[in-house]
Scaffold this motif. Structure first.
Motif: not given
Length: 138
Positions: A91-97, A101-114, A116-124
């Motif tokens: 979970a820690f490795i997923a959270l950090v890496f 990455n989702h936060i960075i890429h989704h931010g620059f791609e202007l993706r919805p924050p939701a 990032t949450i769906v994909n990020g929590v999945h990865d964790v």
């Protein structure tokens, strides 16, 4: 490399944690769980997914396998040798890496924050499951 030898790898753990990644993903992105939400956030239809190339599943498998392999090596080298410790480490490795990455890429791609949450929590969750499986075998 003196910090790594092939004998550190539990191949059964790597294979089973790869399968665990597929299981978590299949459940997470199922239509009755977060599949509809995810499709809406990325702008895909059910037909788009049906028409998608099967190669995407092969690529996913390769990435999941590589992730499990690296996770196995890191856990052995850092003496993370339990199911609970493996889950927390994954979970820690997923959270950090991955989430980073989702936060960075989704931010620059202007993706919805939701998204990032769906994909990020999945990865964790997926890497926690992978770490738990590896922790059961190393």
């Amino acid at each position: 490399m003196s910090w790594f030898t092939a004998s550190d790898i539990s191949w059964i753990a790597v294979i089973l944690s790869t399968v665990a990644g597929f299981v978590v993903g299949a459940a997470w992105y199922h239509e009755r769980v977060l599949g509809r939400v995810w499709r809406h956030l990325v702008g895909l239809t059910e037909q788009d997914l049906r028409d998608a190339s099967p190669a995407r599943f092969v690529a996913t498998g390769v990435v999941l396998f590589g992730t499990a392999l690296v996770l196995n090596v890191l856990m052995v080298e850092l003496s993370v040798l339990s199911v609970g410790g493996g889950a927390l480490f994954g979970a820690f490795i997923a959270l950090v890496f991955r989430v980073g990455n989702h936060i960075i890429h989704h931010g620059f791609e202007l993706r919805p924050p939701a998204l990032t949450i769906v994909n990020g929590v999945h990865d964790v969750v997926a890497l926690a499951a992978a770490g738990a499986v590896i922790g059961a075998f190393v």
